[in-house]
Scaffold this motif. Structure first.
Motif, PDB file in Angstrom:
ATOM      1  N   THR A  36       9.690  74.966  75.049  1.00  0.00           N
ATOM      2  CA  THR A  36       9.141  73.675  74.639  1.00  0.00           C
ATOM      3  C   THR A  36       9.080  72.787  75.889  1.00  0.00           C
ATOM      4  N   ARG A  37       8.448  71.625  75.751  1.00  0.00           N
ATOM      5  CA  ARG A  37       8.345  70.736  76.915  1.00  0.00           C
ATOM      6  C   ARG A  37       9.714  70.266  77.371  1.00  0.00           C
ATOM      7  N   SER A  38      10.670  70.250  76.430  1.00  0.00           N
ATOM      8  CA  SER A  38      12.009  69.834  76.852  1.00  0.00           C
ATOM      9  C   SER A  38      12.835  71.014  77.390  1.00  0.00           C
ATOM     10  N   GLY A  39      12.196  72.176  77.485  1.00  0.00           N
ATOM     11  CA  GLY A  39      12.874  73.297  78.142  1.00  0.00           C
ATOM     12  C   GLY A  39      13.652  74.225  77.223  1.00  0.00           C
ATOM     13  N   LYS A  40      13.491  74.069  75.922  1.00  0.00           N
ATOM     14  CA  LYS A  40      14.209  74.930  74.981  1.00  0.00           C
ATOM     15  C   LYS A  40      13.456  76.249  74.799  1.00  0.00           C
ATOM     16  N   ILE A  41      14.170  77.349  74.903  1.00  0.00           N
ATOM     17  CA  ILE A  41      13.531  78.654  74.708  1.00  0.00           C
ATOM     18  C   ILE A  41      13.142  78.812  73.244  1.00  0.00           C
ATOM     19  N   MET A  42      11.885  79.204  73.007  1.00  0.00           N
ATOM     20  CA  MET A  42      11.403  79.354  71.623  1.00  0.00           C
ATOM     21  C   MET A  42      11.683  80.783  71.132  1.00  0.00           C
ATOM     22  N   ARG A  43      12.841  80.975  70.581  1.00  0.00           N
ATOM     23  CA  ARG A  43      13.233  82.317  70.139  1.00  0.00           C
ATOM     24  C   ARG A  43      12.381  82.816  68.971  1.00  0.00           C
ATOM     25  N   ARG A  44      11.905  81.871  68.168  1.00  0.00           N
ATOM     26  CA  ARG A  44      11.038  82.247  67.049  1.00  0.00           C
ATOM     27  C   ARG A  44       9.829  83.047  67.540  1.00  0.00           C
ATOM     28  N   ILE A  45       9.267  82.582  68.654  1.00  0.00           N
ATOM     29  CA  ILE A  45       8.086  83.261  69.200  1.00  0.00           C
ATOM     30  C   ILE A  45       8.472  84.624  69.773  1.00  0.00           C
ATOM     31  N   LEU A  46       9.606  84.660  70.452  1.00  0.00           N
ATOM     32  CA  LEU A  46      10.065  85.935  71.022  1.00  0.00           C
ATOM     33  C   LEU A  46      10.335  86.962  69.923  1.00  0.00           C
TER      34      LEU A  46
END
Ligand code: WT7
Length: 659
Positions: A610-620
């Motif tokens: 995300t723009r705040s740098g959180k890894i999007m595990r849902r997408i992974l």
């Protein structure tokens, strides 16, 4: 249950009704047990009646103390000893009855311990522990495989009031060290080696290695049981089990434990990388183990009961050791793998020992299903009368396969939902009373108040997804997390306030009130029924040289239910290759154990964030599962998604370098 009652069940779903033959012989035949146990007047009596079957040194004054929630107390003022109730209590009537039938992995190797044998071996070993300075409340780490010395050591601890922390024998040295450190154990019990898939596993060497990693605890002695006769290196701290018990007395008075004294610690994975030390106490846990084993498994004097779990997990603690032995049952224990030396080994064991109750995991059932029915052909499984399933949701296909092929079409299947924290089964059928719906763990055990809540804390409507909660305390529940009461409160008693236990599972109720468990909603994952934490695995990956970032997700797997997929970004300027992938896998095995081996490692120059740098595990997760990826609008770097998706589509397992 009358014929009319059976006929009146709704026929709309393919349900399985308790067969008449089973119902006629069942321990529990009166369906009013449910309403009695959940009624205001009946609730305490329901539990106290089970407690009265056990032998108390001092009777309890009060069933429950709710003065400091969520730190509940049960059987307040009571004094009891677990070892006495699992052994001595039965001697008068069952001295020569088999308590443990043990089958080694190498064919033909069998050991049988009667209750008298168990009494002698446990008392001798308890005296050994005492002579080494172990007293009430001291922690003892046990790192043993499935050999009789494991339950003997546990019961010896319970006899003298020592607190055992059993660490699954397949855990790595580092995982063992972390658990010894946290519990500050001073004695470690292990063995020379054991058999697994025809090979000897060098357990003593792994225990020695663990000692090198200790940061806080200091081990005074390692007691080593001789099992595989493999060469071991001995130091001054080391003692052979068979030598120290030789001159030890077989008389050992039992410690008068308070019902709320600590019985054992068992570590389980949670939201952070650090495993949680779940604390179970003496009285409530024993009553719960006793009551649920007796009723869910319909135990009888002549049953040969086989739970295939490893005693290193809570399932083995409760449904191999404490539940069945407190009932005076005969348990079967098997050391090895289901395919050694051949894929019919389990069925051969059932025939050989005339097993009547068989309790296993969906992951094992799916494996047998894949191997096919031909491995069953040569064995007579007619002794079986009841089957069980535990550890993860069972898919209806596996349920019917189990039912038809193992159960011969007429054994009820008890699908038991529970957790390390609950101490014993919480949602489960009673085999003679509950019509079964394949895939559902059915209904709460009598006396347990389960519900499914939405985000706001309201009960969900039938079919709506929500969180599984328990609305009243129960005797088998954990009492705290070792040395971490704040984490106990925040993990389990905060989501919906201090009075509601939050399980961490998502679930649905159906129109008949049956519960359908969906799976974990926290960072815990279930792989082949084993509970692991994504954070624990990620921190292991981050320890590997040249790794910058890592994200761990799961994807569905035909047999294991879920499989681990790891995305790794190498440090600036480092080219990832097959070799680095192997290093990642090897290090996970060293840090945790083989159960955490990933199915796929994907190297990538970037992770979707995300723009705040959180890894999007849902997408992974969607990429790994080859699912619909969905909305990418919140991503700072959507371009990486396509690259990853294309690469994962090409690879099946092993190591992939994306891009
Ligand atoms: C998690 C607890 C139960 C003791 C062994 C595992 C999942 C467990 C079932 C079941 C659906 C199940 C849940 C739970 N789970 N049994 N019958 N149906 N899911 O104990 O390692 O503490 O894991 O296992 O997700 O939260 P655990």
């Amino acid at each position: 249950m009358s014929d009319d009652e059976i006929k009146s069940f709704p026929e709309k779903k393919r349900m399985f009704y308790p067969p008449r033959k089973f119902v006629e012989q069942a321990n529990l035949r009166d369906p009013s047990v449910y309403s009695r146990a959940t009624s205001e007047e009946g609730w305490e009596i329901f539990w106290e009646d089970f407690a009265k079957d056990l032998e108390w040194i001092v009777p309890w004054e009060k069933f429950i103390d709710t003065s400091n929630i969520p730190f509940y107390k049960f059987f307040v003022g009571g004094r009891i000893n677990v070892s006495y109730n699992c052994i001595d209590r039965h001697l008068e009537t069952k001295r020569n009855k088999a308590a443990i039938i043990w089958e080694g992995e190498p064919e033909g190797e069998t050991r049988v311990l009667t209750y008298q044998d168990l009494y002698r071996e446990v008392s001798k070993f308890a005296n050994v522990l005492k002579s080494l300075g172990v007293g009430k409340g001291d922690r003892v780490a046990i790192y043993l495989p499935m050999i009789p010395e494991l339950p003997i050591a546990m019961l010896a601890c319970a006899r003298i009031g020592a607190v055992h922390s059993v660490v699954f024998a397949g855990f790595s040295s580092q995982a063992l060290a972390a658990r010894i450190d946290d519990a500050k154990a001073k004695i470690l019990i292990t063995c020379d080696g054991y058999y697994r898939r025809g090979k000897i596993i060098d357990q003593k060497a792994r225990a020695d290695e663990a000692l090198k990693h200790l940061k806080e605890a200091e081990i005074d002695h390692i007691i080593v049981a001789k099992r595989a006769e493999n060469e071991v290196v001995f130091s001054e701290k080391d003692l052979w089990w068979h030598e120290v018990v030789m001159d030890s007395s077989q008389k050992c008075t039992v410690e008068k434990m308070d019902a709320e004294d600590m019985h054992f610690i068992i570590y389980t994975s949670g939201t952070t990388g650090k495993p949680k030390g779940v604390v179970h106490t003496v009285g409530g846990y024993l009553v719960y183990a006793y009551a649920t084993t007796k009723t869910i498994f319909d135990l009888k004097e002549n049953d040969i009961y086989w739970c295939t779990a490893d005693i290193g997990w809570i399932t083995g603690h409760t449904y191999i050791v404490y539940g069945p032995l407190s009932n005076g049952a005969t348990i079967l224990m098997y050391e090895g793998a289901p395919d050694t030396p051949h894929k019919g080994r389990f069925w051969e064991i059932i025939e050989k020992h005339h097993v009547t109750i068989f309790y296993t995991a969906p992951t094992a059932i799916r494996l047998f299903m894949k191997w096919g029915e031909k491995y069953l052909e040569n064995y007579d499984l007619k002794s079986l009368r009841l089957l069980g399933s535990v550890g993860e949701p069972i898919n209806p296909e596996a349920w019917w396969w189990y039912h038809n092929n193992i159960g011969g079409g007429n054994c009820p299947i008890v699908d038991t939902w529970w957790q390390t924290e609950t101490g014993g089964a919480v949602i489960t059928p009673l085999p003679s009373l509950t019509p079964l719906k394949p895939g559902s763990a059915t209904k709460p055990f009598p006396g347990i108040f389960v519900d499914v809540f939405n985000e706001k804390g309201e009960p969900t409507k039938p079919g709506e997804r929500g969180y599984l909660v328990i609305k009243r305390p129960w005797p088998g529940m954990l009492r705290t997390l070792f040395k971490d009461p704040e984490r106990y409160v925040s993990t389990y008693w905060s989501r919906y306030g201090k009075e509601i236990y939050f399980s961490g599972d998502a679930a649905k109720k159906d129109e008949d009130g049956y519960i359908w468990v969906i799976g974990r909603v926290d960072d815990a994952i279930k792989v082949a029924g084993h509970r692991l934490s994504t954070m624990e695995i990620e921190s292991a990956v981050l320890e590997v040289k040249n790794v910058a970032e890592a994200a761990v997700v799961t994807r569905p797997h035909e047999i294991k239910g879920n499989e681990i997929v790891i995305y790794v970004t190498p440090k600036e300027g480092v080219e990832a290759d097959e070799e680095m992938g192997k290093k990642v896998i090897l290090h996970i095995r060293e840090a945790i154990g083989a159960i955490a081996t990933p199915g796929l490692v994907v190297f990538t120059s970037d992770l979707p964030k995300t723009r705040s740098g959180k890894i999007m595990r849902r997408i992974l997760r969607a990429i790994a599962s080859k699912d619909e990826i969905g909305d990418l609008s919140t991503l700072a770097n959507p371009e990486i998604v396509e690259t990853l998706d294309n690469s994962v589509k090409r690879g099946v397992s092993g190591v992939i370098i994306a891009g």
